[in-house]
Write a protein that holds these residues in place. Sequence first.
Motif, mmCIF file in Angstrom:
data_model
loop_
_atom_site.group_PDB
_atom_site.id
_atom_site.type_symbol
_atom_site.label_atom_id
_atom_site.label_comp_id
_atom_site.label_asym_id
_atom_site.label_seq_id
_atom_site.Cartn_x
_atom_site.Cartn_y
_atom_site.Cartn_z
ATOM 1 N N LEU A 1 0.823 -1.209 0.000
ATOM 2 C CA LEU A 1 0.000 0.000 0.000
ATOM 3 C C LEU A 1 0.856 1.258 0.000
ATOM 4 O O LEU A 1 0.450 2.297 -0.523
ATOM 5 N N ILE B 1 -0.627 -2.868 -11.738
ATOM 6 C CA ILE B 1 -0.120 -2.793 -10.374
ATOM 7 C C ILE B 1 -0.936 -3.742 -9.510
ATOM 8 O O ILE B 1 -2.166 -3.693 -9.501
ATOM 9 N N VAL C 1 -1.657 -4.515 -5.840
ATOM 10 C CA VAL C 1 -1.469 -3.856 -4.551
ATOM 11 C C VAL C 1 -1.831 -4.813 -3.420
ATOM 12 O O VAL C 1 -3.001 -5.175 -3.242
ATOM 13 N N LEU D 1 -1.660 9.144 -16.069
ATOM 14 C CA LEU D 1 -2.022 7.858 -16.669
ATOM 15 C C LEU D 1 -3.541 7.785 -16.827
ATOM 16 O O LEU D 1 -4.279 8.595 -16.272
ATOM 17 N N PRO E 1 -6.709 5.333 -16.038
ATOM 18 C CA PRO E 1 -7.174 4.097 -15.398
ATOM 19 C C PRO E 1 -7.895 3.221 -16.420
ATOM 20 O O PRO E 1 -8.572 3.723 -17.327
ATOM 21 N N ALA E 2 -7.723 1.910 -16.273
ATOM 22 C CA ALA E 2 -8.366 0.996 -17.216
ATOM 23 C C ALA E 2 -8.910 -0.255 -16.535
ATOM 24 O O ALA E 2 -9.417 -1.146 -17.212
ATOM 25 N N GLY E 3 -8.810 -0.332 -15.225
ATOM 26 C CA GLY E 3 -9.346 -1.504 -14.552
ATOM 27 C C GLY E 3 -9.018 -1.514 -13.078
ATOM 28 O O GLY E 3 -8.045 -0.886 -12.654
ATOM 29 N N ALA E 4 -9.866 -2.192 -12.311
ATOM 30 C CA ALA E 4 -9.616 -2.395 -10.879
ATOM 31 C C ALA E 4 -10.402 -3.618 -10.444
ATOM 32 O O ALA E 4 -11.586 -3.742 -10.755
ATOM 33 N N ARG E 5 -9.729 -4.546 -9.786
ATOM 34 C CA ARG E 5 -10.408 -5.725 -9.261
ATOM 35 C C ARG E 5 -9.807 -6.037 -7.893
ATOM 36 O O ARG E 5 -8.605 -6.194 -7.761
ATOM 37 N N TRP E 6 -10.663 -6.092 -6.886
ATOM 38 C CA TRP E 6 -10.141 -6.385 -5.556
ATOM 39 C C TRP E 6 -10.445 -7.833 -5.185
ATOM 40 O O TRP E 6 -11.424 -8.427 -5.633
ATOM 41 N N THR E 7 -9.555 -8.398 -4.411
ATOM 42 C CA THR E 7 -9.732 -9.730 -3.845
ATOM 43 C C THR E 7 -9.209 -9.639 -2.404
ATOM 44 O O THR E 7 -8.550 -8.658 -2.047
ATOM 45 N N THR F 1 -5.279 -6.244 -4.701
ATOM 46 C CA THR F 1 -6.134 -5.463 -5.596
ATOM 47 C C THR F 1 -5.361 -5.216 -6.886
ATOM 48 O O THR F 1 -4.234 -4.730 -6.856
ATOM 49 N N LEU G 1 -4.830 -3.312 -10.270
ATOM 50 C CA LEU G 1 -5.144 -2.039 -10.921
ATOM 51 C C LEU G 1 -4.436 -1.973 -12.269
ATOM 52 O O LEU G 1 -3.253 -2.305 -12.374
ATOM 53 N N TYR H 1 -3.468 0.531 -15.528
ATOM 54 C CA TYR H 1 -3.374 1.878 -16.064
ATOM 55 C C TYR H 1 -2.791 1.828 -17.463
ATOM 56 O O TYR H 1 -1.952 0.975 -17.755
ATOM 57 N N PRO I 1 -5.217 9.310 -10.993
ATOM 58 C CA PRO I 1 -4.231 8.628 -11.856
ATOM 59 C C PRO I 1 -3.094 9.537 -12.303
ATOM 60 O O PRO I 1 -2.854 9.712 -13.501
ATOM 61 N N PHE J 1 0.176 6.944 4.732
ATOM 62 C CA PHE J 1 0.908 5.797 5.288
ATOM 63 C C PHE J 1 2.307 6.145 5.787
ATOM 64 O O PHE J 1 2.972 5.280 6.357
ATOM 65 N N PRO K 1 -8.869 -5.686 2.091
ATOM 66 C CA PRO K 1 -9.538 -5.022 0.963
ATOM 67 C C PRO K 1 -11.049 -5.270 1.041
ATOM 68 O O PRO K 1 -11.492 -6.339 1.459
ATOM 69 N N ALA L 1 -13.201 -1.939 -4.829
ATOM 70 C CA ALA L 1 -12.391 -1.199 -5.807
ATOM 71 C C ALA L 1 -13.305 -0.831 -6.963
ATOM 72 O O ALA L 1 -14.035 -1.680 -7.478
ATOM 73 N N TRP M 1 -13.033 1.645 -10.520
ATOM 74 C CA TRP M 1 -12.251 2.606 -11.296
ATOM 75 C C TRP M 1 -13.169 3.429 -12.186
ATOM 76 O O TRP M 1 -14.233 2.979 -12.629
ATOM 77 N N THR M 2 -12.760 4.646 -12.397
ATOM 78 C CA THR M 2 -13.421 5.559 -13.332
ATOM 79 C C THR M 2 -12.298 6.304 -14.057
ATOM 80 O O THR M 2 -11.144 6.244 -13.638
ATOM 81 N N THR N 1 -9.748 6.193 -8.996
ATOM 82 C CA THR N 1 -10.065 4.816 -8.608
ATOM 83 C C THR N 1 -10.356 4.808 -7.111
ATOM 84 O O THR N 1 -9.558 5.293 -6.314
ATOM 85 N N TYR O 1 -10.722 -0.161 2.192
ATOM 86 C CA TYR O 1 -10.039 -1.125 3.057
ATOM 87 C C TYR O 1 -10.674 -1.095 4.433
ATOM 88 O O TYR O 1 -11.132 -0.051 4.879
#
Lengths: 202, 202
Positions: A12, A157, A159, A181, A183-189, A193, A195, A197, B161, B173, B183, B186, B188-189, B193, B197
Amino acid sequence: MSIVTCDLTVSLDGYAAGPNPTRERPFGDVVGTGEVLHSWMFDHAANHEDEIAGILDADAYVMGRGMFSPDTGPWDPAWRGWWGEEPPYRAPVFVLTHHAREPLEMGETTFTFVTDGLVEAMTRARLAAGERPVSVAGGTDLVNQCLRAGIVDELRIHVVPVVLAVPGGTRLFDGVGRLDLDPAGARWTPEVTHLTYRRRAD
Amino acid sequence: MSIVTCDLTVSLDGYAAGPNPTRERPFGDVVGTGEVLHSWMFDHAANHEDEIAGILDADAYVMGRGMFSPDTGPWDPAWRGWWGEEPPYRAPVFVLTHHAREPLEMGETTFTFVTDGLVEAMTRARLAAGERPVSVAGGTDLVNQCLRAGIVDELRIHVVPVVLAVPGGTRLFDGVGRLDLDPAGARWTPEVTHLTYRRRAD
């Protein structure tokens, strides 16, 4: 033309590795740093199949000297990387270095050592990959250098949800300077996470 | 019991503000920093209704001195914050400070100046909010202090971004030390993004 991708796992607080990497501890001397950062791909691979496949989807790689070896100075020919005799790249890897070395064929991966700088390494990787992606394999210094040069088309990235706080470690975006940059995607698990770009169109 | 939330907008390299904030430039002396970071909520509010509503969903706020005023030392009573006569909080705001000051009622917002430290400010905010959320309103130093103390239940990071590269600025941090989070979201737009958490359960 092929696109240039780059995958990097960071904390992070942006660290991709702690300080003082060695042959025994490629992610530095803060014990556990490498494990914490990469548990998602080794212990939870089934949750991240697409992202892991993406990392290895290139047909050529460019790699910094520090990603291949923590040593400095002339090569120790006994050192053949961290990946065992079957490195996962299975493609040409062009390693940027100030010290010449004969190419190293290991399984389906060939490491070629390039002493003519980033542009030469990138050009050779592009020629090797044809229409397929070229990936900047790391380490972080090379990633930042490529971001600064504006040659990364897609930055992915990963994270990890931990503040590592490893001063002296290597940090994504250090020294890159001002950069916009898309942004083109974000998926958290639970583990990480993801990301994505893209390079901003001129 | 109510939960403690915290929203912070940061750049890709973790900056929430540049160095040397002043009354005229609350986000520091690198021109445009505040605009770049907060364009998503001012110029694209319709794309971020839920997130903006979330920021203002608390029934009490805790705020650092630096978020209320860039000055140090005793209060200038003429300074009434950056928000005009109708601050958007519309709830009690407890401002942590070393210098006593009479409460300041502005529209539906009352700023109360607390000189007894973070625990006292948080306790008063919790009492004011009842079952409703308490929000850590910033600045970044207070956010980091609260993260280090483990009192933030939900941290919502809005990542713009852009690599800002403003050395000397304040970074999410920084100084928090090792911290594991969970997490929880998430989205993104094109502008930002949104990452959520949660405090890791003990």
